[in-house]
Structure formats: C-alpha cells, structure tokens
Design a protein around this motif. Structure first.
Motif, PDB file in Angstrom:
ATOM      1  N   TYR A  94       0.930  -1.228  -0.247  1.00 49.33           N
ATOM      2  CA  TYR A  94      -0.103   0.047  -0.163  1.00 49.33           C
ATOM      3  C   TYR A  94       0.937   1.093   0.154  1.00 49.33           C
ATOM      4  CZ  TYR A  94      -4.371  -1.548   0.561  1.00 49.33           C
ATOM      5  OH  TYR A  94      -5.628  -2.110  -0.560  1.00 49.33           O
TER       6      TYR A  94
ATOM      7  N   HIS B  91     -14.095 -12.286   9.791  1.00 49.64           N
ATOM      8  CA  HIS B  91     -15.128 -11.972  10.826  1.00 49.64           C
ATOM      9  C   HIS B  91     -16.362 -12.365  11.037  1.00 49.64           C
ATOM     10  CE1 HIS B  91     -15.910 -14.850   6.580  1.00 49.64           C
ATOM     11  NE2 HIS B  91     -16.586 -13.797   6.275  1.00 49.64           N
TER      12      HIS B  91
ATOM     13  N   PRO C 191      -5.679  -2.037  -4.405  1.00 45.91           N
ATOM     14  CA  PRO C 191      -6.373  -2.638  -2.380  1.00 45.91           C
ATOM     15  C   PRO C 191      -6.999  -4.058  -2.340  1.00 45.91           C
ATOM     16  CG  PRO C 191      -7.193  -0.549  -3.469  1.00 45.91           C
ATOM     17  CD  PRO C 191      -6.268  -1.263  -4.848  1.00 45.91           C
ATOM     18  N   ILE C 192      -8.061  -3.962  -3.258  1.00 44.69           N
ATOM     19  CA  ILE C 192      -9.569  -5.290  -3.633  1.00 44.69           C
ATOM     20  C   ILE C 192      -7.912  -6.737  -3.770  1.00 44.69           C
ATOM     21  CG2 ILE C 192     -11.016  -6.619  -4.491  1.00 44.69           C
ATOM     22  CD1 ILE C 192     -11.827  -4.033  -4.812  1.00 44.69           C
ATOM     23  N   ASN C 194      -5.376  -6.686  -3.030  1.00 45.58           N
ATOM     24  CA  ASN C 194      -3.890  -6.346  -1.482  1.00 45.58           C
ATOM     25  C   ASN C 194      -5.029  -7.291   0.011  1.00 45.58           C
ATOM     26  OD1 ASN C 194      -1.502  -5.911  -0.583  1.00 45.58           O
ATOM     27  ND2 ASN C 194      -2.222  -4.506  -1.959  1.00 45.58           N
ATOM     28  N   THR C 195      -6.290  -7.452  -0.237  1.00 44.97           N
ATOM     29  CA  THR C 195      -6.841  -7.682   1.049  1.00 44.97           C
ATOM     30  C   THR C 195      -7.226  -8.891   0.409  1.00 44.97           C
ATOM     31  OG1 THR C 195      -9.330  -6.802  -0.447  1.00 44.97           O
ATOM     32  CG2 THR C 195      -7.792  -5.622   1.737  1.00 44.97           C
ATOM     33  N   LEU C 225     -14.109 -10.290   3.283  1.00 48.22           N
ATOM     34  CA  LEU C 225     -12.899 -10.115   4.313  1.00 48.22           C
ATOM     35  C   LEU C 225     -12.146  -9.213   2.975  1.00 48.22           C
ATOM     36  CD1 LEU C 225     -11.751 -13.553   4.892  1.00 48.22           C
ATOM     37  CD2 LEU C 225     -11.978 -11.841   6.396  1.00 48.22           C
ATOM     38  N   GLY C 229     -10.459  -3.563   1.260  1.00 45.59           N
ATOM     39  CA  GLY C 229      -9.730  -3.180   0.347  1.00 45.59           C
ATOM     40  C   GLY C 229     -11.058  -2.636  -0.625  1.00 45.59           C
TER      41      GLY C 229
END
Lengths: 161, 353, 303
Positions: A94, B91, C191-192, C194-195, C225, C229
C-alpha cells in the motif's frame, strides 16, 4: 478453489477483456502516431511514417511545441512515472502504491498547458508524444522487474550456497 | 453411526513431475484413531487432503464406509476437516463460525444457533460464543475449530497437525481431550503429525510414510517394537541401529563382536541392520564376548527419571542408552570414557533393508 | 533468560539523553517532525489559505481580506450549484459501481484463478503499467477510438450493425464515464487484490468443507474479507472523480458540468473567493463521504 471448468475460463476471458480495454486505446494511438505526414487525428492511416516522431524532436518544424518547452514537457510527463515505477517495482504494498498515485497521478493536474495542448494540437504529434511516454514507462517497468527478479535469484543462490 | 472405515486403493498424487503420494493402499477401521506420520514432504498431508476432497487424486480410489467418494466434493463425503491454522472465519463470531456449515445446509437461524451453542458448550466455550476468533487464545481457537468440524456429525474427522501451534503444556492437555472425544463419539479420526510422541500416544493405527509411500502401518506398540526398516526405527526414535556382517558363526559387528539373537532372519545382502531399543541397553562392568557395543561416551544428559548416555562407536555411529536414574548413579560414567553396552538376544530386532 | 534481554533497551534509552541531549520522551515527537513539517507546508497551510480566502471579499480593485459569508451565500443561492453537485455525484456513483464491478472481478481472477505467483506478478504488472503513463495521454487515446470516424464507428458500420456513426460515443456523458473507468479501475483493483491475497486459502477450503458452493464462498468469505480493500478503492475512486475537471471538460465536449470544472472556471475568471468557497464545500462533502465509508468498514488492519 477449482481452477478448471467453465467458470474458471469465463473469469479468465473477463480478465483478458479488461486487459484489452486497458490497452486498446493506447494501441490505437500507437498505430496512429505512425501516420503519414498528411494524416489526421483519426483513421484512416494516410501512409506509414515516423514523421511525427521526428516532428516531436525538431522544434523548428511545423510542430506545435516550442523546442525547450517540448523537451521539458516530455520530461515532466515522464519523470513522475519514473518515480512511480521505481517505487512500484520494488513493492506492491500500500505505502508504495499511495505514493505512486501521488507521483503518477499528479499529471492529471499537470500544468494546464499540457491540457491546453491536447485541445489545441490537431496533428498526430500528440500521439507520438503519447507513444513515447508509454513506451518509456514500459521500458522502465520491465527493467525494474527484471532487476528485481535477478536480485532475488542472486539472493536465493547466496542463501542456497 | 454408519460403518465408516476409510480405505485407500492405489491412491496417487502427482504435481507435475513430482509424485507426492505413490499408489498407496491403506485400510483404516471404522471408529479408530489413525495417525499419519512422517517427515515433511512425505505425502501425509496430501493423503489427508485427498481423503477430505480438497485435493483431487491423480489416480486410485478413496472409499469411505464402503462408498467410493473419489470424485465427490468435500461436503458430500461425510468428513470434516480441522485445519492446521484452524481456518476460523475472522469476520464471524465463534457461534457463527460453528453454525456456518448448518447455515450452508439451510438450517433455520434459531435452530442452527441453538445447535452451535450446544456444541460450544461441549468444548467448554459457551461463554465465548459472541467473541471473534482473534479475541481467543490459541487453545480456545482450536476448540472452536473442533466444534465447527463436529457440528455436522461427520463419520470421519480429519486433523491436519492440530497440535503443532500449541505450547507443550496445552498440547498435552489437548491430546487427552482429542482422544477422549474420539472415544466418546466413536467416529474415525485421521490425524496428520510429525511428532512421534503424538502418534504413539493417540493412535490405534500408526501409518509411517516416506517419499509418498507407506513404510509401515500397525498398532503403535507393534510399530515401535518391530520397526520394519532403519528409516522407521530412526524416525520413531528410541532405537540404536547396529550394522552387522554375516560370518561363519552368525552375525558379527564390525569390531568382530558376535551377535546372538532370538529372531529368525534370512541373509539377503552382506549387511544386516539390527535395531535395539535404547532403554534395553545396559552399561557393562567388563568386556563380555557377545552382544556388546564398544564406544566412547560423548554425552551424559540428566532427564529426571532417566539419564541418557551418548555413545560413539569406532565406525563413528552415534548410539544412545537410556538408563534409569538409579542404574546410572550406581555406576556413573564420564565424558570421554571408553565403555561397553550390552543387550539381550531377545531385544535384538532385524530390520529390512 | 528474559531479564537481560529486557534490560538492554532500557539501558540504551538511559544513555540516549547524554548522547543526543534531548529528553527521551521528546524523541518520538522529534522523529515525527519532518512529516509534520511536510504535512504542514504542503497540506495544512494551503487548505487554511483556501478556507481563509473563502471568507474574503471580491472587489473591483482586488481581494479584500475581510470576513464575509457572501461567497457561501452565493454558492447556496444558485440552482447551478445543486445541478452541478448532482451531476458530479451521479458521475461518482456510476463510476464507483463500474470500477467496483470491474476491479473486484479482476482482483478476484488475479488472486484466486491464476496458479503461479510469477504469473500473478506478471499479469498484475500488465494491469498496472498503463496507470503509470500520463492520464492526459490515456484520455485522448479514446478520441480516435470513439470519434465519428473512429475505430468503433467504422467497425460498427462495417459490420452493418448501424448505418450512421453513433454520436453518443464521444463528447458525451458516456465518454466521461468510460474514461473515468479506464483511468481509475486500477485504484479499485490494487487494494482489493491486496486484501484478497491476505485471505488465508484454508478459509476457502474450510467453507467448501462446510458445504458452501462457490458463490456462497464468495458471499460469505471472500467479499466480507475484501471489504477493507473495497473501502480503500472506493475512497480513491470517489475522491478522484469528485475533484476531477479535466476528464469531464474534455470528454463531455463541454456539455457536462462538475464541481471541479465550476471551480476551475471561477479561477480562470479570477473569482478566487467564490472558487475558495466552492472548494471548501467540495472538501467537506468528500470528507463526509470518506467518513461515512470509514464508519461502515474498518480499514485499520490494511494500513
């Protein structure tokens, strides 16, 4: 997760379509930057030449960029990418990415001249400039990637030895 | 509970050119506790995952309760898996984690929550129902994982190194709990581990694997007392391996000492390997003619109830003697001392090559 | 065993003041100082200036440093403000939905349907490279493709799907949305992706083990989950679209309005206080949107 079957292939096709969507327009301007001297901003191609690339680097010609202005412009266009790419190649995390956005994203608000240029210039010299910067970015990305891979391999060899 | 033995017939798993599991045959009786044991990369985890259905077998058949399940998805095999890292959904609350498979089966909300709460009570975690997995200790997470696996009433529970992430104290406690649970439920447990202690302590059936093959499968005591090959003997530990050559009067060590044994054997090569349990060797007061090993003391370790004496023979092989504390201190030896270790003919076991 | 280990850092801290001549308690602040300086000079001071100017008065002789609310009153008094905001928000919404759908799919394929790590890396780079090139260039590259005589129209006419060039393709809201999606899709993908890469693969197996079908794995495991992201990507895309003026002006052919464009026009007319007032309101709007997103999704784990 299953890596075969129709669902898997459908997803791969969607991915391929996304890549085409990403590259299609860039490819168009890449082709158009080889327009003949009489060619315009759109198809059809009127001959094939490197006239507009020469035009890009020869300020005396009927190009729309004044010499030094042009040079500083292409540098300005390339430089942020350079920083971005350098960071990008090293890590995909990031922090790196947000910095890349800062660096590479800034040229959407680059000096309004660039923007003005895109509306004023009516010759494929614009595409030539675009092709050049894109190719440059590609070259840097590939170089950095290969360097990283080579370094990793070297480190791996050292660890193994 | 339906008859739910597990049977593997020529089960093979290849990853490209690498053969992880090489045409293994195995029959695990219903309601038994089976441990698959071996060094990392021996194919034990691949075998477990093929039984679970998370890995497709390249060849062969997997039968559960007499039914061929080779091509069935995991949920239709009557198995449940407990993952090494527990694989709890971060979660979801503990209760929702346990209730997950009931939810997937379309059980109504109140019903599945009631059942999940019962199952959590069973593993003594009733008060943790609304917590997230990250708020629990390792041992508690593991019990949630266990509850989640058991809620579908599986006929076979598959455990992938379930105790490896716990500290030694918890590991011991959890080991007892697993064994008790298996006995209470009466279902088949298949447990992958690389720990000999775990395998010997828990199982009714120990399956020793190496390089994709089963080297030996038997009751723990049978495997420990009569390891089939030098590898099994070394892997299980607790054995000294002696290399002998057949001579005119029988077998002899490289220093010429004759070895007498009770077991019958056939000589198929010029080297015969013997196993003698480390706790069946004694230090000798003097040099005796037969069944003795000469060496130099390389280690003396006090372990409380027993003392381990390390011995290196002339050929450079290391051996161990486990002596009771009393025996050792009756006649202690020091590092560097040259000693003789003796053993009874009844304690000599011939290994296959 | 742990005692000497614990003693080492405290010993080091005890010698620090003598060497550095600063109180140990001041050290963290001192280390954070450069960041604060950068933030102050490049972020806080400019924003403070904008807020200040938004209360100034625009007189014929120049700007008068007063404190009036006229600029804000003007902003809220005109219908134009609301239609412009509506248009910008609509763009943001459409672009958000599109980039989310594309970004999630692409990230999902990359994370879960590409076998080797090497290929994952290569294909990720393939997606990322265009985003390192000039945005303006990427924008104009749609012109020869979408124009009256562009590739798409020629192809459509060639295939007899239509007999006259489609006019809505270029210099239209459609072109604006398309360009936005083209420019910003990666800000969703990264970002998605990455998550997703951080999702423990055994969670998916656990779900399958529990009898979940692939679509249920997606719904109950992967999407929840991936939310952090998605939130980060949403913040990127929404803020970029909300503040944009170049794309809207260029690709709509001047037919569409955006808040950014409004501000830019005011600046070109030297109406700085009005522009500043607009900027402050835009900033507050975007901040509220970001705050709302952060209220819904906890992204702290991702940072």
């Amino acid at each position: 997760m299953e890596k075969s079957g129709p669902r898997h292939w459908l997803l791969l096709i969607l991915f391929a379509l996304f890549v085409i969507f990403l590259y299609g327009p860039t490819l168009t301007i890449f082709i158009l930057s080889f327009q003949g001297p009489d060619g315009g901003l759109t198809f059809p191609m009127r001959g094939v030449s490197i006239y507009w690339f020469q035009n890009l680097f020869e300020p005396q010609m009927v190009g729309d960029f004044g010499g030094s202005l042009e040079r500083s412009l292409s540098l300005a266009l390339i430089a942020p990418s350079l920083v971005g790419v350098a960071l990008f190649g090293f890590s995909l995390s990031y922090d790196e990415f947000s910095r890349t956005i800062m660096a590479a994203g800034s040229d959407n608000t680059l000096p309004l001249e660039v923007f003005a240029m895109t509306t004023n210039v009516t010759t494929p010299v614009l595409y030539a400039l675009g092709s050049m910067t894109t190719l440059f970015s590609f070259a840097v990305v590939i170089t950095v990637t290969l360097t990283v891979l080579a370094m990793r391999r070297k480190r791996g060899a050292k660890l193994a030895g | 509970m339906a008859e739910a033995g597990v049977e593997l017939v020529a089960v093979t798993k290849r990853y490209g050119a690498v053969t992880a599991v090489d045409a293994i045959d195995l029959r695990i009786p219903s309601g038994s506790y089976c441990c698959l044991i071996g060094p990392s990369g021996c194919g034990k985890t691949s075998t477990l995952r093929m039984i679970a259905g998370h890995e497709a077998a390249t060849g062969g058949d997997v039968l559960i309760g007499g039914r061929n399940v080779t091509l069935l998805p995991p949920a239709q095999r009557g198995t449940a898996m407990m993952f090494q890292s527990y694989a709890l959904f971060p979660h979801l609350t503990c209760l929702d984690n346990v209730a997950f498979s009931l939810r997937m089966r379309g059980v109504a909300r109140t019903e599945r929550r009631r059942k999940a709460a019962e199952m959590l009570e069973r593993v003594h975690l009733g008060e943790m129902a609304e917590r997230r997995p990250a708020q629990l200790s390792g041992g508690q997470q593991q019990r949630v994982a266990l509850a989640r696996a058991l809620i579908t009433n599986p006929s076979v529970l598959l455990l992938d190194e379930p105790l490896s992430a716990l500290d030694p104290f918890l590991r011991g406690k959890m080991r007892e709990e697993l064994k008790r649970l298996q006995r209470d439920l009466g279902i088949t447990f298949i447990h992958v581990t690389h720990s000999q202690d775990e395998a010997l302590a828990l199982s009714d059936l120990v399956v020793v694997m190496e390089r994709g093959k089963i080297l030996q499968s038997d009751a723990p005591r049978a495997v420990f007392e009569k390891p089939r090959t030098p590898f099994v003997a070394r892997f299980l530990g607790g054995h000294n391996i002696l290399e002998c050559r057949p001579g005119t009067g029988g077998l002899a060590l490289s220093d010429g000492c004759a070895i007498r044994l009770d077991e019958s054997f056939t000589v198929s090569s010029d080297v015969v390997r013997l196993a003698v349990r480390t706790d069946r060797m004694r230090l000798l007061a003097n040099d005796q003619a037969m069944n003795r090993l000469a060496g130099e003391v390389t280690a003396v370790e006090y372990h409380g109830p027993f003392v381990r004496v390390g011995l290196q023979d002339k050929a450079g092989s290391d051996h161990s003697l486990l002596l009771s504390e009393a025996d050792f201190y009756a006649r202690p030896v020091a590092l560097g001392e040259r000693v003789f270790a003796g053993f009874q003919p009844a304690d000599v076991h011939v290994l296959a090559n | 065993m742990s005692l000497p280990a614990a003693a080492v850092p405290s010993g080091a801290a005890a010698t620090a003041p003598a060497r550095g001549r600063v109180l140990p308690s001041a050290m963290p602040y001192l280390q954070a100082l450069p960041l604060w300086l950068v933030m102050g000079v490049f972020l806080l001071i400019p924003i403070a200036t904008i807020v200040m100017v938004s209360f100034w008065e625009d007189q014929e002789t120049g700007l008068a440093p007063t404190f009036i609310l006229d600029n804000y009153r003007d902003v809220f008094a005109t219908q134009v403000t609301f239609t412009t905001y509506l248009s910008t928000l609509r763009y943001a919404a459409i672009v958000w939905v599109s980039t989310l759908a594309i970004g999630f799919t692409v990230a999902y394929v990359l994370a879960f349907h590409i076998r080797s790590t090497l290929w994952q890396m290569v294909l990720f780079q393939v997606c990322a490279v265009p985003f390192l090139t000039s945005n303006v260039i990427r924008m104009i590259s749609w012109i020869p493709f979408l124009g009256r005589n562009g590739l798409l129209n020629s192809t459509l006419i060639g295939l007899h799907i239509t007999d006259h060039p489609l006019e809505f393709l270029l210099f239209s809201p459609f072109a604006v949305v398309l360009t936005f999606v083209h420019l910003y899709a990666l800000f969703m993908v990264v970002p998605i992706f990455n998550t997703m890469m951080r999702i423990d693969r055994s969670l998916i197996e656990a779900a399958l083990d529990a009898g979940a079908r692939p679509i249920e794995v997606l719904r109950h495991v992967i999407i929840p989950l991936s939310l952090p992201g998605i939130a980060i990507g949403t913040i990127f895309v929404v803020t970029l679209v909300m503040g944009d003026f170049v794309t809207v002006q260029m690709m709509s052919g001047g037919q569409s309005a955006s808040v950014g464009l409004l501000i830019k026009n005011e600046i070109s007319l030297l109406q700085y206080p009005e522009a500043a007032a607009h900027a402050v309101i835009l900033l507050l709007t975007v901040l509220m949107m970001v705050w709302a997103i952060l209220r819904v999704v906890d992204i702290r784990k991702e940072l």
